[in-house]
Design a protein around this motif. Structure first.
Motif, short mmCIF file in Angstrom:
data_model
loop_
_atom_site.label_atom_id
_atom_site.label_comp_id
_atom_site.label_asym_id
_atom_site.label_seq_id
_atom_site.Cartn_x
_atom_site.Cartn_y
_atom_site.Cartn_z
N VAL A 257 1.07 -1.20 0.08
CA VAL A 257 0.13 -0.01 -0.07
C VAL A 257 0.85 1.12 0.00
O VAL A 257 1.76 1.26 0.68
CB VAL A 257 -0.92 -0.11 1.25
CG1 VAL A 257 -1.60 1.42 1.38
CG2 VAL A 257 -1.96 -1.17 1.21
N ALA A 258 0.23 2.21 -0.78
CA ALA A 258 1.21 3.25 -0.96
C ALA A 258 0.37 4.84 -0.42
O ALA A 258 0.95 5.61 -0.56
CB ALA A 258 1.94 3.59 -2.37
N ALA A 421 -9.00 -8.84 -4.17
CA ALA A 421 -10.37 -9.07 -3.57
C ALA A 421 -10.50 -8.83 -2.06
O ALA A 421 -11.66 -8.44 -1.60
CB ALA A 421 -10.98 -10.55 -3.96
N ASP A 422 -9.70 -9.25 -1.25
CA ASP A 422 -9.58 -8.81 0.06
C ASP A 422 -9.15 -7.43 0.22
O ASP A 422 -9.76 -6.78 1.23
CB ASP A 422 -8.58 -9.65 0.79
CG ASP A 422 -8.93 -11.19 0.86
OD1 ASP A 422 -10.57 -11.44 1.12
OD2 ASP A 422 -8.31 -12.14 0.68
N LYS A 442 -4.80 9.68 9.08
CA LYS A 442 -3.58 8.96 9.05
C LYS A 442 -3.71 7.61 9.73
O LYS A 442 -3.19 6.61 9.57
CB LYS A 442 -2.56 9.75 9.86
CG LYS A 442 -1.03 8.96 9.62
CD LYS A 442 -0.51 9.22 8.19
CE LYS A 442 0.89 8.68 7.98
NZ LYS A 442 1.20 7.54 8.08
N GLU A 443 -4.48 7.79 11.05
CA GLU A 443 -4.76 6.55 11.94
C GLU A 443 -5.40 5.27 10.62
O GLU A 443 -5.12 4.29 10.60
CB GLU A 443 -5.44 6.78 12.87
CG GLU A 443 -4.76 7.49 13.91
CD GLU A 443 -5.86 8.03 15.16
OE1 GLU A 443 -5.17 8.28 16.27
OE2 GLU A 443 -7.15 7.92 14.86
N ALA A 444 -6.40 6.13 10.15
CA ALA A 444 -7.21 5.12 9.31
C ALA A 444 -6.52 4.46 8.10
O ALA A 444 -6.79 3.19 7.74
CB ALA A 444 -8.54 5.86 8.62
N LEU A 445 -5.67 5.32 7.29
CA LEU A 445 -4.89 4.84 6.36
C LEU A 445 -3.81 3.99 6.58
O LEU A 445 -3.57 2.88 5.79
CB LEU A 445 -4.30 6.01 5.53
CG LEU A 445 -5.34 6.90 4.88
CD1 LEU A 445 -4.45 8.14 4.10
CD2 LEU A 445 -6.11 6.20 3.81
N ALA A 450 -1.92 -1.67 6.95
CA ALA A 450 -1.43 -2.99 7.62
C ALA A 450 -2.24 -4.10 7.28
O ALA A 450 -1.81 -5.31 7.02
CB ALA A 450 -1.44 -2.69 9.12
N LYS A 451 -3.59 -4.07 7.15
CA LYS A 451 -4.34 -5.10 6.71
C LYS A 451 -4.24 -5.61 5.23
O LYS A 451 -4.30 -6.86 4.85
CB LYS A 451 -5.98 -4.63 7.00
CG LYS A 451 -6.06 -4.42 8.55
CD LYS A 451 -7.66 -3.94 8.53
CE LYS A 451 -8.13 -3.71 10.05
NZ LYS A 451 -9.43 -2.88 10.17
#
Length: 467
Positions: A257-258, A421-422, A442-445, A450-451
């Motif tokens: 993720v970027a 898909a996930d 920032k917390e959300a991104l 991580a997920k």
């Protein structure tokens, strides 16, 4: 989901051999008439009768990718089938129209129960996932070298797994925003839109100024939209945040993720603030992409986030009021060139274990994509641009001409990433947390990253183990 069974069937050609009739004669000489009759008789007896093509029955499931004829969904598809049957009368095609709302789940159930259709017209998000799970038949044998060279690498990346082609690209268009131009004409603020620039690029500051003008001069109109209810239309929200924050959603190699940059986080915080300031639609956490576009079609929303030339064409009969909808790229923080994900539509063939059905389905795909008469008709009926770079100028509408120009901004879509898909299922819950005040941008991104990174790693591991 379990993989469908694979089987091999052998086609047996049947040759009809006739025995030559030899006339027994005495020593007298044949007359010319007798000779001619004997020759004709021999020719008739030795010429094999043509072998009728083997009857095959296939099922085509189709989302409403083609614009309805006379308001009837599926009517145009029936015309395609009728034209196809003139060339292939031996192939019976059973059409079943499915919706974007219930169709994905119906497909999941069908695949899980080994009753998937033989052919489908869909997009990379689902097709490439099926390809990675070995549920599809490769289409390499029906893609010519000419077609391979005529479609850009960015589109091929969305159509292939490794060196196997699993989707035959047909129509495309860059996903963008749209604006109700009529609203800006009425409030005398048309100059706030970047329509005088050939590429229509603009800054976040210019966008904010346009939103404020709508709020001040047309208070009955919601300036812009946002949505976070489900995965549908996720390309609109991720491109919106990525461009406002001058970031990418995933890294260039799609390995991680970027989007969790400081600028993108600020952009997401801005969306939450814009909602409170009534510059963006209220209740976005419980709105789906279709809800926001419906507000736009009702004339209640000045900007919508999930649009394209394809949707513009499909939405003509859905407008509740008449207005002029104009395509715009997403604004960027600094006015730099935007990164637009491409809409891409194409056809895939499920490997249902029957070579006859697979071959017949491929013939239908080839007909829809390449028939001298119907290929161009089909493109226009989708409202899209051709996936092939050599086919342009299909429409006289200036918005389509702009869409052709905007293809220069197309970037790789994250739909080709392992575990996509996930990945997409983790996006909207994090947007909802920000919109409801449960997290900062920032917390959300960071949580999403991580997920999603874990899903990418798991998918790569699973693929390596299956080889």
């Amino acid at each position: 989901m379990r993989a469908m069974k694979k089987g091999l069937m052998t086609l047996v050609g049947v040759a009809l051999v006739g025995s030559q009739l030899v006339a027994c004669t005495n020593t007298s000489t044949k007359t010319p008439a007798n000779t001619a009759a004997s020759t004709a008789e021999t020719k008739t007896a030795t010429t094999p009768s043509p072998v009728a093509a083997k009857p095959v029955e296939i099922t085509w499931w189709n989302f409403p990718n083609f614009q309805p004829l006379d308001g009837e969904v599926g009517k145009y598809e029936k015309q395609i089938i009728a034209a196809f049957n003139k060339k292939h009368p031996e192939i019976k095609v059973n059409l079943e129209m499915i919706t974007f709302e219930g169709g994905p789940q119906k497909l999941n159930v069908a695949i899980a129960s080994n009753s998937a259709p033989d052919v489908i017209y869909d997009a990379p998000g689902r097709i490439i996932d099926w390809g990675k799970k070995k549920l599809l038949a490769p289409l390499n044998d029906i893609v010519t070298d000419e077609v391979k060279k005529d479609i850009t690498p960015a589109l091929w990346k969305q159509s292939m797994v490794g060196d196997q082609i699993y989707m035959y690209p047909i129509n495309t268009a860059p996903f963008m925003m749209a604006v109700n131009k009529t609203v800006f004409e009425k409030i005398g603020a048309l100059d706030l839109l970047p329509l005088s620039r050939p590429d229509r690029t603009w800054t976040m500051a210019e966008y904010e100024k346009a939103l404020q003008a709508v709020k001040d001069k047309a208070p009955e109109i919601i300036p812009t939209g946002f949505f976070a209810k489900s995965t549908a239309g996720d390309q609109g929200t991720r491109a919106y945040i990525a461009n406002l924050g001058v970031s990418r959603f995933l890294s260039e190699d799609n390995s991680k993720v970027a989007i969790n940059t400081d600028n993108a986080a600020k952009a997401l915080d801005w969306v939450a603030k814009a909602t409170k300031d009534k510059l963006s639609v209220a209740g976005a956490a419980s709105l789906a992409a279709a809800d926001v576009n419906d507000l736009f079609l009702q004339g209640k929303l000045a900007f919508t986030l999930n649009y394209s030339a394809v949707l513009k064409a499909q939405n003509v009969p859905n407008k509740k009021v008449q207005f002029e909808d104009i395509l715009l790229p997403f604004p960027t923080l600094d006015g730099s060139k935007p990164k637009l994900e491409p809409y891409l539509g194409g056809m895939a063939v499920f490997n249902n274990g029957n070579p006859d059905k697979i071959a017949a389905a491929k013939k239908l795909v080839d007909f829809i994509a390449n028939d001298p008469e119907y290929a161009k008709k089909n493109l226009i009926q989708t409202g899209g641009l051709s996936a092939r770079t050599s086919i342009t100028g299909l429409y006289s509408d200036p918005e389509y001409k702009y869409a052709e120009t905007a293809r220069q901004f197309i970037t790789d879509a994250p739909t080709i990433a392992d575990g996509y898909a996930d990945i997409r299922t983790f996006w909207f819950p994090e947007l909802q947390r920000v919109l409801t005040g449960g997290a900062t941008g920032k917390e959300a991104l960071d949580s999403f990253a991580a997920k999603a990174n874990e899903a990418i790693a798991k998918a790569k591991k699973d693929q390596a183990a299956s080889k």
